[in-house]
Scaffold this active site. Structure first.
Site, PDB file in Angstrom:
ATOM      1  N   HIS A 158     -10.485  -6.203  -2.304  1.00  0.00           N
ATOM      2  CA  HIS A 158     -11.571  -6.073  -1.327  1.00  0.00           C
ATOM      3  C   HIS A 158     -12.727  -5.411  -2.073  1.00  0.00           C
ATOM      4  O   HIS A 158     -12.714  -4.205  -2.320  1.00  0.00           O
ATOM      5  CB  HIS A 158     -11.132  -5.221  -0.139  1.00  0.00           C
ATOM      6  CG  HIS A 158     -10.011  -5.844   0.650  1.00  0.00           C
ATOM      7  ND1 HIS A 158     -10.177  -7.013   1.369  1.00  0.00           N
ATOM      8  CD2 HIS A 158      -8.723  -5.481   0.828  1.00  0.00           C
ATOM      9  CE1 HIS A 158      -9.030  -7.330   1.946  1.00  0.00           C
ATOM     10  NE2 HIS A 158      -8.131  -6.426   1.634  1.00  0.00           N
ATOM     11  N   ASN A 194       2.137  -5.162  -3.158  1.00  0.00           N
ATOM     12  CA  ASN A 194       0.720  -5.469  -2.898  1.00  0.00           C
ATOM     13  C   ASN A 194      -0.052  -4.180  -2.626  1.00  0.00           C
ATOM     14  O   ASN A 194       0.439  -3.302  -1.912  1.00  0.00           O
ATOM     15  CB  ASN A 194       0.660  -6.386  -1.665  1.00  0.00           C
ATOM     16  CG  ASN A 194      -0.706  -7.004  -1.411  1.00  0.00           C
ATOM     17  OD1 ASN A 194      -1.282  -7.613  -2.303  1.00  0.00           O
ATOM     18  ND2 ASN A 194      -1.223  -6.847  -0.196  1.00  0.00           N
ATOM     19  N   GLU A 204      -6.130 -10.746  -1.272  1.00  0.00           N
ATOM     20  CA  GLU A 204      -6.951 -10.546  -0.068  1.00  0.00           C
ATOM     21  C   GLU A 204      -8.430 -10.516  -0.437  1.00  0.00           C
ATOM     22  O   GLU A 204      -9.202  -9.700   0.077  1.00  0.00           O
ATOM     23  CB  GLU A 204      -6.560  -9.231   0.630  1.00  0.00           C
ATOM     24  CG  GLU A 204      -5.097  -9.166   1.005  1.00  0.00           C
ATOM     25  CD  GLU A 204      -4.701  -7.894   1.748  1.00  0.00           C
ATOM     26  OE1 GLU A 204      -5.579  -7.146   2.232  1.00  0.00           O
ATOM     27  OE2 GLU A 204      -3.482  -7.636   1.841  1.00  0.00           O
ATOM     28  N   ASP A 254     -12.177 -10.511  -0.851  1.00  0.00           N
ATOM     29  CA  ASP A 254     -13.466 -10.662  -0.174  1.00  0.00           C
ATOM     30  C   ASP A 254     -14.472  -9.816  -0.939  1.00  0.00           C
ATOM     31  O   ASP A 254     -14.104  -8.816  -1.557  1.00  0.00           O
ATOM     32  CB  ASP A 254     -13.421 -10.332   1.332  1.00  0.00           C
ATOM     33  CG  ASP A 254     -12.742  -9.021   1.687  1.00  0.00           C
ATOM     34  OD1 ASP A 254     -12.611  -8.139   0.820  1.00  0.00           O
ATOM     35  OD2 ASP A 254     -12.349  -8.867   2.864  1.00  0.00           O
ATOM     36  N   GLU A 300       0.799  -1.240   0.000  1.00  0.00           N
ATOM     37  CA  GLU A 300       0.000   0.000   0.000  1.00  0.00           C
ATOM     38  C   GLU A 300       0.830   1.287   0.000  1.00  0.00           C
ATOM     39  O   GLU A 300       0.577   2.193   0.787  1.00  0.00           O
ATOM     40  CB  GLU A 300      -0.961  -0.003   1.202  1.00  0.00           C
ATOM     41  CG  GLU A 300      -1.879  -1.216   1.208  1.00  0.00           C
ATOM     42  CD  GLU A 300      -2.869  -1.212   2.370  1.00  0.00           C
ATOM     43  OE1 GLU A 300      -2.734  -0.383   3.287  1.00  0.00           O
ATOM     44  OE2 GLU A 300      -3.793  -2.055   2.342  1.00  0.00           O
TER      45      GLU A 300
HETATM   46  C1  XIL Z   1      -6.382  -6.334   8.238  1.00  0.00           C
HETATM   47  C2  XIL Z   1      -6.713  -7.520   9.121  1.00  0.00           C
HETATM   48  O1  XIL Z   1      -7.607  -8.332   8.449  1.00  0.00           O
HETATM   49  C3  XIL Z   1      -7.292  -7.051  10.441  1.00  0.00           C
HETATM   50  O2  XIL Z   1      -7.427  -8.144  11.330  1.00  0.00           O
HETATM   51  C4  XIL Z   1      -6.399  -6.001  11.056  1.00  0.00           C
HETATM   52  O3  XIL Z   1      -6.998  -5.510  12.192  1.00  0.00           O
HETATM   53  C5  XIL Z   1      -6.141  -4.872  10.096  1.00  0.00           C
HETATM   54  O4  XIL Z   1      -5.570  -5.406   8.919  1.00  0.00           O
HETATM   55  N1  XIL Z   1      -4.989  -4.620   3.660  1.00  0.00           N
HETATM   56  C6  XIL Z   1      -4.002  -5.460   4.129  1.00  0.00           C
HETATM   57  C7  XIL Z   1      -4.276  -6.347   5.282  1.00  0.00           C
HETATM   58  O5  XIL Z   1      -2.942  -5.560   3.499  1.00  0.00           O
HETATM   59  O6  XIL Z   1      -3.128  -6.557   6.066  1.00  0.00           O
HETATM   60  C8  XIL Z   1      -5.378  -5.816   6.140  1.00  0.00           C
HETATM   61  O7  XIL Z   1      -5.679  -6.805   7.116  1.00  0.00           O
HETATM   62  C9  XIL Z   1      -6.585  -5.476   5.304  1.00  0.00           C
HETATM   63  C10 XIL Z   1      -6.261  -4.421   4.295  1.00  0.00           C
END
Ligand code: XIL
Length: 460
Positions: free
Chosen positions: A235, A199, A264, A266, A157
């Site tokens: 996401h 990422n 990641e 979802d 990020e």
């Molecule tokens: C999130 C986790 O899922 C949570 O449990 C934590 O509190 C915060 O981080 N981008 C990322 C992940 O790269 O590491 C994040 O994970 C979600 C967003």
């Protein structure tokens, strides 16, 4: 397909067939679990795992049946692995790695350098001291896991949202533009066998932010900075829907000579709509020969960082959702050759995708003894995360207690960097000390509606 993979897939498929009955397989080689079906296509199917849930039999039962790649959800982040400077703590992450080894799963490491989830001592550093601390961190963590990580998210990020393709402002960025390539070179030296990934989120379609990442990767390739892969968090929700050029975007990165991975995933929603979007993501990955795998960000909806979005493949009881079946069917469907040459060309322009869906919706503040507390709330339908910042006054504190009540009807899903006793939230062993004028952050995730939270802080 190589022999070993065929044997593994058949063994997995056989084990799963005894345990469960699934929909009709759509081809002779179709697997009956996500991992086996992805393996048939030369890919992996992974999930984020929380170490403390491994003792939950439902959780680890699904994990070991369905998934062949694991990303620690929080356990390899800087705050977890180096809570105080040069003192490394690998307990929870090691637990996940041992589990993976015992169950034939591979590991994605996440994340070596990131602006978020930094321990407070890192937040307090800048300039050369921070740059050196970053190099030391990357070296130590990547060395500890040397040979055990399939791919590392080396930098997470680092680009800003919005239209100008700029780097995100952060303490790491302020050490100089070259911080990203320094992190990659350092990781390569420490673990030459791991694939090294960049990422990010809101990079899932062709837009200003993803184009900025694209240009960085192109530049790295041209100058020989070691980078092997790009992760797309994906996401997906109403504020950040699946872009129509998702596949084309993956392809344009692949065409630069890097692997691409969905890291990641979802998807907010339910029923057929959600199931169809999952299938579209899987098909997009299968259509890009260098898309090497897909990771979903948790197992059951209740495990999700955005549980109110019901964004995952299993319901709160561990039952398969429609989205599970559509994902499996898509994995078993046509396409997915790993040696097919790229067929699509990147589009020249599209509209930018919406800005980050996690923007804070509300802030509150409070004053107390020797420290102040403020809270940032990210509310979605059915749930929220609250990030609480504890700022020391004009003298340093060694311990803090924040008093903050949650509204009736909310239930806590997860907390981090804090101990809780009712409405009192106190520091962990490693984040009690806050220098004068500096801050530390902790947080919680809950179901329900946060409303306005009013934390007050007492420090000693
Ligand atoms: C999130 C986790 O899922 C949570 O449990 C934590 O509190 C915060 O981080 N981008 C990322 C992940 O790269 O590491 C994040 O994970 C979600 C967003």
């Amino acid at each position: 397909m190589n022999r070993a993979r065929t044997r593994g897939a058949i063994a997995l498929a056989g084990a799963a067939a005894i345990a469960t009955v699934v929909g009709l397989a759509s081809s002779a080689n179709a697997g009956t679990t996500l991992g086996a079906s992805a393996a048939e296509k030369g890919r992996y199917f992974g999930t984020a795992v929380a170490a403390y849930k491994l003792s939950d039999a439902t959780y680890s039962g699904i994990l070991d049946r369905e998934f062949n790649m694991i990303t620690p959800e929080n356990e390899m982040k800087w705050d977890a692995t180096e809570p105080s400077q040069n003192s490394f703590s690998y307990g929870s992450a090691d637990q996940i790695v041992s589990h993976a080894r015992a169950n034939g799963q591979r590991m994605r490491g996440h994340a070596l350098a990131w602006h978020s989830q930094q321990p407070s001592w890192v937040q307090n550093l800048s300039g050369t001291a921070l740059r050196n601390a970053m190099v030391n961190h990357v070296t130590n963590v990547a060395t500890h896991y040397k040979g055990q990580i399939y791919a590392w998210d080396v930098v997470n990020e680092a680009f800003a949202d919005g239209g100008n393709g700029a780097r995100r402002d952060s303490n790491l960025q302020r050490t100089g533009d070259d911080w990203i390539e320094v992190a990659f070179r350092t990781a390569r030296t420490a673990d030459p066998g791991a694939k090294l990934c960049y990422n990010d989120y809101n990079t899932d379609g062709v837009n200003a932010k993803s184009t900025a990442v694209y240009n960085m990767v192109k530049d790295f390739k041209a100058r020989g900075v070691p980078i092997d892969c790009v992760g797309f968090q994906s996401h997906i929700n109403s504020g950040s829907p699946m872009p129509s050029d998702y596949q084309a975007n993956l392809q344009r990165f692949a065409d630069l000579g890097v692997d691409v991975q969905i890291t990641e995933l979802d998807i907010q929603g339910s029923g057929t709509t959600q199931a169809n979007t999952y299938a579209s993501v899987v098909k997009a990955c299968l259509a890009v020969s260098r898309c090497t795998g897909i990771t979903v960000w948790g197992i059951r909806d209740s495990d999700s960082w955005r549980s109110g979005d019901t964004p995952l493949l299993f319901d709160n009881n561990g039952n398969k959702k429609a989205a599970y079946q559509s994902t499996l069917d898509a994995l078993n469907g046509p396409g997915g050759g790993v040696s097919t040459p790229p067929t699509s060309t990147p589009p020249v322009s599209t509209s930018p995708s919406p800005s980050a869906s996690a923007s804070p919706s509300n802030t509150g503040g409070g004053t107390g003894n020797r420290c102040t507390a403020s809270v940032l709330i990210n509310q979605w339908q059915g749930g929220f995360t609250a990030t609480v910042r504890v700022t020391a006054g004009s003298t340093a504190i060694n311990n803090w207690t924040v008093t903050m009540a949650l509204p009736a009807g909310t239930t806590i899903v997860n907390t981090w960097n804090v101990n809780r006793s009712g409405n009192n939230w106190t520091n962990m062993s490693y984040n009690g000390r806050v220098e004068a004028g500096q801050y530390t952050e902790w947080g919680l995730q809950a179901n329900g509606t946060a409303g306005t939270l009013t934390p007050t802080c007492a420090g000693s």
